[in-house]
Design a protein around this motif. Structure first.
Motif, PDB file in Angstrom:
ATOM      1  N   PRO A 190       0.841  -1.215   0.000  1.00 34.74           N
ATOM      2  CA  PRO A 190       0.000   0.000   0.000  1.00 34.74           C
ATOM      3  C   PRO A 190       0.872   1.259   0.000  1.00 34.74           C
ATOM      4  O   PRO A 190       2.046   1.187   0.313  1.00 34.74           O
ATOM      5  CB  PRO A 190      -0.794  -0.115   1.297  1.00 34.74           C
ATOM      6  N   ASN A 191       0.285   2.391  -0.350  1.00 34.38           N
ATOM      7  CA  ASN A 191       1.078   3.615  -0.470  1.00 34.38           C
ATOM      8  C   ASN A 191       1.571   4.122   0.895  1.00 34.38           C
ATOM      9  O   ASN A 191       1.005   3.807   1.929  1.00 34.38           O
ATOM     10  CB  ASN A 191       0.285   4.691  -1.237  1.00 34.38           C
ATOM     11  N   ILE A 192       2.678   4.888   0.852  1.00 40.08           N
ATOM     12  CA  ILE A 192       3.149   5.581   2.053  1.00 40.08           C
ATOM     13  C   ILE A 192       2.256   6.803   2.227  1.00 40.08           C
ATOM     14  O   ILE A 192       1.950   7.507   1.255  1.00 40.08           O
ATOM     15  CB  ILE A 192       4.628   6.012   1.893  1.00 40.08           C
ATOM     16  N   VAL A 208       1.820  15.450  -3.848  1.00 44.43           N
ATOM     17  CA  VAL A 208       2.149  14.068  -3.458  1.00 44.43           C
ATOM     18  C   VAL A 208       1.112  13.108  -4.045  1.00 44.43           C
ATOM     19  O   VAL A 208       1.468  12.080  -4.634  1.00 44.43           O
ATOM     20  CB  VAL A 208       2.219  13.936  -1.920  1.00 44.43           C
ATOM     21  N   ASN A 209      -0.152  13.446  -3.911  1.00 47.08           N
ATOM     22  CA  ASN A 209      -1.203  12.566  -4.448  1.00 47.08           C
ATOM     23  C   ASN A 209      -1.071  12.416  -5.954  1.00 47.08           C
ATOM     24  O   ASN A 209      -1.236  11.318  -6.488  1.00 47.08           O
ATOM     25  CB  ASN A 209      -2.600  13.093  -4.099  1.00 47.08           C
ATOM     26  N   TYR A 210      -0.713  13.516  -6.622  1.00 48.91           N
ATOM     27  CA  TYR A 210      -0.506  13.446  -8.070  1.00 48.91           C
ATOM     28  C   TYR A 210       0.643  12.484  -8.379  1.00 48.91           C
ATOM     29  O   TYR A 210       0.516  11.605  -9.247  1.00 48.91           O
ATOM     30  CB  TYR A 210      -0.218  14.841  -8.646  1.00 48.91           C
ATOM     31  N   LEU A 211       1.765  12.656  -7.657  1.00 53.39           N
ATOM     32  CA  LEU A 211       2.932  11.798  -7.919  1.00 53.39           C
ATOM     33  C   LEU A 211       2.577  10.329  -7.654  1.00 53.39           C
ATOM     34  O   LEU A 211       3.017   9.435  -8.374  1.00 53.39           O
ATOM     35  CB  LEU A 211       4.121  12.231  -7.045  1.00 53.39           C
ATOM     36  N   GLN A 212       1.736  10.098  -6.627  1.00 57.96           N
ATOM     37  CA  GLN A 212       1.364   8.708  -6.305  1.00 57.96           C
ATOM     38  C   GLN A 212       0.541   8.067  -7.428  1.00 57.96           C
ATOM     39  O   GLN A 212       0.549   6.853  -7.564  1.00 57.96           O
ATOM     40  CB  GLN A 212       0.603   8.651  -4.974  1.00 57.96           C
ATOM     41  N   THR A 213      -0.138   8.884  -8.222  1.00 52.35           N
ATOM     42  CA  THR A 213      -0.899   8.301  -9.334  1.00 52.35           C
ATOM     43  C   THR A 213       0.022   7.997 -10.528  1.00 52.35           C
ATOM     44  O   THR A 213      -0.399   7.318 -11.450  1.00 52.35           O
ATOM     45  CB  THR A 213      -2.019   9.251  -9.818  1.00 52.35           C
TER      46      THR A 213
HETATM   47  C1  LIG Z   1      -3.242   5.693  -0.498  1.00 54.84           C
HETATM   48  O1  LIG Z   1      -3.760   4.714   0.385  1.00 54.84           O
HETATM   49  C2  LIG Z   1      -4.896   5.158   1.101  1.00 54.84           C
HETATM   50  C3  LIG Z   1      -5.231   4.105   2.137  1.00 54.84           C
HETATM   51  O2  LIG Z   1      -5.275   2.836   1.567  1.00 54.84           O
HETATM   52  C4  LIG Z   1      -6.025   5.418   0.112  1.00 54.84           C
HETATM   53  O3  LIG Z   1      -7.159   5.893   0.791  1.00 54.84           O
HETATM   54  C5  LIG Z   1      -5.572   6.456  -0.904  1.00 54.84           C
HETATM   55  O4  LIG Z   1      -6.554   6.622  -1.905  1.00 54.84           O
HETATM   56  C6  LIG Z   1      -4.271   6.051  -1.555  1.00 54.84           C
HETATM   57  N1  LIG Z   1      -3.790   7.162  -2.373  1.00 54.84           N
HETATM   58  C7  LIG Z   1      -3.398   7.004  -3.631  1.00 54.84           C
HETATM   59  C8  LIG Z   1      -2.941   8.266  -4.333  1.00 54.84           C
HETATM   60  O5  LIG Z   1      -3.388   5.920  -4.201  1.00 54.84           O
END
Ligand SMILES: *[C@@H]1O[C@H](CO)[C@@H](O)[C@H](O)[C@H]1NC(C)=O
Ligand SMILES: *[C@@H]1O[C@H](CO)[C@@H](O)[C@H](O)[C@H]1NC(C)=O
Length: 215
Positions: A190-192, A208-213
């Motif tokens: 799962p993501n940090i 950060v959320n953008y980079l995570q996508t």
């Molecule tokens: C990161 O994980 C959280 C908890 O699982 C989730 O709610 C969130 O949508 C995730 N964010 C991304 C950008 O994937």
């Protein structure tokens, strides 16, 4: 007493250095047999009596990797998983292809140093040291140049020419492993938490959320 402690400390350091790389083999070879499920710091050995030349052969490194991807580079590995005869030998090879301006992004090999040579084109390369902290050592390589990346340090290559570039790199592990910094940090599953990453990178949570996508 102080001397004893120093000697013990040095011994512990040298032991940890030894254990951080592939162990020396205790037999001529140990061709990997992935069908055997018992592993002892490597893959179990095929019966040496039925081992043949093909166990020590990989074909296809003349074929360019597909660089049509967002980073514009492609790594073709020849590790123990492609060449079972490498099991326990502590070495492996990769071919790296770079589109014009393609990049092999910052990454580290947890188990190997790397020695790379440029076969075609020109590469901007670099790594970052841990002592002194975060010193960046970088250079532009031309065809025929050889460059070393020390074990564990974050390093990268970028095509610095206008055509395709090709490199061959040897690594001091049968299974060097790779941790690509951006993917490990922004693409973990799962993501940090973005609370952690926005602090660490001093970024807005939206960024950060953008980079995570992206990873
Ligand atoms: C990161 O994980 C959280 C908890 O699982 C989730 O709610 C969130 O949508 C995730 N964010 C991304 C950008 O994937
Ligand atoms: C290279 O990869 C791209 C993207 O995955 C794909 O569309 C293309 O067909 C591939 N080209 C070859 C020659 O395999």
């Amino acid at each position: 007493m102080a001397i004893k402690i120093t000697i013990l400390g040095l011994l512990a350091m040298s032991l940890s250095l030894v254990l951080a790389s592939d162990l020396s083999p205790l037999q001529d070879f140990c061709v990997a047999d992935p069908t055997i499920q018992v592993h002892v710091n490597g893959i179990a050995c095929k019966d040496p009596k039925i081992v043949g030349a093909n166990d020590f052969t990989f074909s296809g490194l003349h074929i360019a990797g597909n660089t049509s991807n967002p980073i514009g580079s492609s790594v073709t590995p020849v590790t123990v998983f492609q060449l079972p005869g490498l099991n326990t030998l502590g070495i492996s090879l990769v071919r790296i292809d770079y589109a014009p301006w393609g990049t092999n992004p910052p990454h580290t090999h947890p188990r190997a140093s790397e020695i790379l040579t440029v076969l075609e084109g020109s590469l901007e390369v670099g790594f970052v040291t841990s002592s002194p902290e975060n010193r960046h050592i970088t250079k532009v390589l031309k065809k025929g140049d050889v460059f070393a990346f020390p074990i564990g340090l974050v390093h990268y290559q970028r095509n610095a020419g206008s055509g395709n570039a090709v490199a061959i790199a040897a690594l001091s592990s049968q299974n060097p492993g790779v941790i690509t910094v951006a993917n490990a940090v922004f693409g973990s599953v799962p993501n940090i938490s973005s609370n952690v990453l926005s602090r660490a990178f001093q970024l807005d949570k939206g960024v950060v959320n953008y980079l995570q996508t992206q990873f």
